[in-house]
Design a protein around this motif. Structure first.
Motif, PDB file in Angstrom:
ATOM      1  N   LEU A  99       0.828  -1.198   0.000  1.00 20.72           N
ATOM      2  CA  LEU A  99       0.000   0.000   0.000  1.00 20.72           C
ATOM      3  C   LEU A  99       0.870   1.259   0.000  1.00 20.72           C
ATOM      4  N   ILE A 100       1.941   1.226   0.801  1.00 21.63           N
ATOM      5  CA  ILE A 100       2.821   2.386   0.942  1.00 21.63           C
ATOM      6  C   ILE A 100       3.515   2.687  -0.383  1.00 21.63           C
ATOM      7  N   GLU A 101       3.960   1.624  -1.081  1.00 22.07           N
ATOM      8  CA  GLU A 101       4.595   1.820  -2.395  1.00 22.07           C
ATOM      9  C   GLU A 101       3.631   2.493  -3.357  1.00 22.07           C
ATOM     10  N   THR A 102       2.389   2.035  -3.357  1.00 19.75           N
ATOM     11  CA  THR A 102       1.373   2.599  -4.243  1.00 19.75           C
ATOM     12  C   THR A 102       1.141   4.071  -3.920  1.00 19.75           C
ATOM     13  N   TRP A 103       0.950   4.383  -2.625  1.00 21.46           N
ATOM     14  CA  TRP A 103       0.741   5.777  -2.230  1.00 21.46           C
ATOM     15  C   TRP A 103       1.918   6.635  -2.643  1.00 21.46           C
ATOM     16  N   ALA A 104       3.141   6.136  -2.414  1.00 29.18           N
ATOM     17  CA  ALA A 104       4.345   6.910  -2.730  1.00 29.18           C
ATOM     18  C   ALA A 104       4.455   7.158  -4.235  1.00 29.18           C
ATOM     19  N   GLY A 111       1.470  14.541  -6.558  1.00 28.73           N
ATOM     20  CA  GLY A 111       1.504  15.361  -5.353  1.00 28.73           C
ATOM     21  C   GLY A 111       0.453  14.967  -4.325  1.00 28.73           C
ATOM     22  N   GLU A 112       0.206  15.877  -3.386  1.00 26.08           N
ATOM     23  CA  GLU A 112      -0.714  15.593  -2.268  1.00 26.08           C
ATOM     24  C   GLU A 112      -2.103  15.190  -2.726  1.00 26.08           C
ATOM     25  N   ASP A 113      -2.559  15.775  -3.836  1.00 26.79           N
ATOM     26  CA  ASP A 113      -3.909  15.467  -4.327  1.00 26.79           C
ATOM     27  C   ASP A 113      -4.118  13.977  -4.537  1.00 26.79           C
ATOM     28  N   GLN A 130     -11.893  29.423 -15.571  1.00 25.24           N
ATOM     29  CA  GLN A 130     -11.067  29.038 -14.414  1.00 25.24           C
ATOM     30  C   GLN A 130     -10.167  27.844 -14.712  1.00 25.24           C
ATOM     31  N   ASP A 131     -10.542  27.044 -15.693  1.00 26.47           N
ATOM     32  CA  ASP A 131      -9.827  25.796 -15.954  1.00 26.47           C
ATOM     33  C   ASP A 131      -8.322  25.952 -16.097  1.00 26.47           C
ATOM     34  N   GLY A 132      -7.888  26.847 -16.985  1.00 23.35           N
ATOM     35  CA  GLY A 132      -6.463  27.044 -17.218  1.00 23.35           C
ATOM     36  C   GLY A 132      -5.719  27.469 -15.963  1.00 23.35           C
ATOM     37  N   GLU A 133      -6.288  28.476 -15.271  1.00 24.30           N
ATOM     38  CA  GLU A 133      -5.652  28.991 -14.052  1.00 24.30           C
ATOM     39  C   GLU A 133      -5.591  27.904 -12.977  1.00 24.30           C
ATOM     40  N   GLU A 134      -6.690  27.186 -12.831  1.00 26.75           N
ATOM     41  CA  GLU A 134      -6.780  26.155 -11.802  1.00 26.75           C
ATOM     42  C   GLU A 134      -5.687  25.105 -11.987  1.00 26.75           C
ATOM     43  N   SER A 135      -5.501  24.650 -13.239  1.00 23.20           N
ATOM     44  CA  SER A 135      -4.512  23.599 -13.436  1.00 23.20           C
ATOM     45  C   SER A 135      -3.099  24.129 -13.196  1.00 23.20           C
ATOM     46  N   GLU A 136      -2.850  25.400 -13.506  1.00 26.26           N
ATOM     47  CA  GLU A 136      -1.527  25.968 -13.243  1.00 26.26           C
ATOM     48  C   GLU A 136      -1.267  26.042 -11.748  1.00 26.26           C
ATOM     49  N   LEU A 137      -2.300  26.429 -10.999  1.00 25.05           N
ATOM     50  CA  LEU A 137      -2.189  26.489  -9.539  1.00 25.05           C
ATOM     51  C   LEU A 137      -1.901  25.089  -8.988  1.00 25.05           C
ATOM     52  N   GLN A 138      -2.631  24.102  -9.499  1.00 24.37           N
ATOM     53  CA  GLN A 138      -2.414  22.726  -9.053  1.00 24.37           C
ATOM     54  C   GLN A 138      -1.000  22.265  -9.375  1.00 24.37           C
ATOM     55  N   GLN A 139      -0.512  22.621 -10.575  1.00 23.72           N
ATOM     56  CA  GLN A 139       0.854  22.251 -10.965  1.00 23.72           C
ATOM     57  C   GLN A 139       1.865  22.851 -10.007  1.00 23.72           C
ATOM     58  N   LEU A 140       1.693  24.114  -9.680  1.00 24.59           N
ATOM     59  CA  LEU A 140       2.622  24.790  -8.769  1.00 24.59           C
ATOM     60  C   LEU A 140       2.585  24.162  -7.384  1.00 24.59           C
ATOM     61  N   GLU A 143       4.407  20.932  -7.506  1.00 26.72           N
ATOM     62  CA  GLU A 143       5.851  21.149  -7.550  1.00 26.72           C
ATOM     63  C   GLU A 143       6.392  21.525  -6.174  1.00 26.72           C
ATOM     64  N   VAL A 144       5.659  22.387  -5.464  1.00 25.22           N
ATOM     65  CA  VAL A 144       6.073  22.780  -4.110  1.00 25.22           C
ATOM     66  C   VAL A 144       6.113  21.550  -3.203  1.00 25.22           C
ATOM     67  N   GLU A 145       5.074  20.713  -3.278  1.00 23.88           N
ATOM     68  CA  GLU A 145       5.025  19.505  -2.446  1.00 23.88           C
ATOM     69  C   GLU A 145       6.206  18.598  -2.749  1.00 23.88           C
ATOM     70  N   TYR A 146       6.485  18.417  -4.039  1.00 28.41           N
ATOM     71  CA  TYR A 146       7.585  17.554  -4.447  1.00 28.41           C
ATOM     72  C   TYR A 146       8.909  18.091  -3.900  1.00 28.41           C
ATOM     73  N   LEU A 147       9.114  19.395  -4.055  1.00 30.44           N
ATOM     74  CA  LEU A 147      10.366  20.006  -3.595  1.00 30.44           C
ATOM     75  C   LEU A 147      10.492  19.927  -2.076  1.00 30.44           C
ATOM     76  N   ARG A 148       9.366  20.083  -1.373  1.00 29.86           N
ATOM     77  CA  ARG A 148       9.401  19.938   0.091  1.00 29.86           C
ATOM     78  C   ARG A 148       9.830  18.541   0.494  1.00 29.86           C
ATOM     79  N   ALA A 149       9.235  17.530  -0.159  1.00 32.70           N
ATOM     80  CA  ALA A 149       9.575  16.143   0.154  1.00 32.70           C
ATOM     81  C   ALA A 149      11.037  15.877  -0.164  1.00 32.70           C
ATOM     82  N   GLU A 150      11.484  16.376  -1.321  1.00 30.60           N
ATOM     83  CA  GLU A 150      12.862  16.177  -1.737  1.00 30.60           C
ATOM     84  C   GLU A 150      13.810  16.841  -0.731  1.00 30.60           C
ATOM     85  N   ASN A 151      13.444  18.039  -0.295  1.00 26.15           N
ATOM     86  CA  ASN A 151      14.222  18.773   0.699  1.00 26.15           C
ATOM     87  C   ASN A 151      14.351  17.993   2.001  1.00 26.15           C
TER      88      ASN A 151
END
Length: 168
Positions: A99-104, A111-113, A130-140, A143-151
């Motif tokens: 389960l942990i491998e799958t979640w990871a 990301g967190e979503d 809103q669609d375009g803006e929303e997906s850019e926000l989600q992407q950012l 990316e922040v979540e990924y960088l936090r985990a990597e950090n």
């Protein structure tokens, strides 16, 4: 096997009981699989469940357990920082370390979503502006979540290396 074993296990109940007895004697999944002439992957799954739940591995959980976003995130973060999945599965009473491998994997991809419960039913349409803006926000955010985990991971790695340097 039992009537509602379904795809849970390729092993009969007798084979599973025998295999667990072998594990308790200190034997590994490879030799057990060879002896009872079944696929190694089936024995390996049982072995991992046994390492987490002991004899409880013989009892298949009838309901599909669901875990909160907070628990998933805590488990994934600690796993990505190098904690063994078997220990985490035992601590959080998870059905399997798999389960942990799958979640990871999902977390690294989305990301967190990826760890949040999916809404049931038909999705509601967002206003198309809103669609375009929303997906850019989600992407950012992703990316922040990924960088936090990597950090966090690199910080842990640095601390370990420092510790090894001191003990030499």
């Amino acid at each position: 096997g039992g009537q509602f074993m379904g795809k849970q296990s390729a092993l009969t109940q007798e084979q599973r009981i025998y295999a667990v007895a072998c594990f308790e004697e200190g034997r590994g999944e490879r030799s057990v699989a060879r002896e009872i002439c079944v696929s190694r992957s089936a024995v390996k799954r049982l072995y991992h469940r046994w390492r987490v739940r002991g004899r409880g591995a013989l009892v298949t959980k009838p309901t599909k357990q669901s875990y909160s976003f907070e628990i998933k995130l805590a488990v994934v973060t600690r796993f990505l920082c190098g904690e063994p999945k078997v220990d985490l599965a035992r601590e959080f009473d998870l059905s399997s370390p798999k389960l942990i491998e799958t979640w990871a994997r999902n977390y690294r991809a989305r990301g967190e979503d990826a760890l949040k419960p999916r809404p049931r039913g038909r999705p509601r349409r967002l206003a198309s502006t809103q669609d375009g803006e929303e997906s850019e926000l989600q992407q950012l955010r992703r990316e922040v979540e990924y960088l936090r985990a990597e950090n966090a991971y690199l910080g842990k790695l640095r601390a370990l290396r420092e510790q090894q340097r001191r003990t030499k």
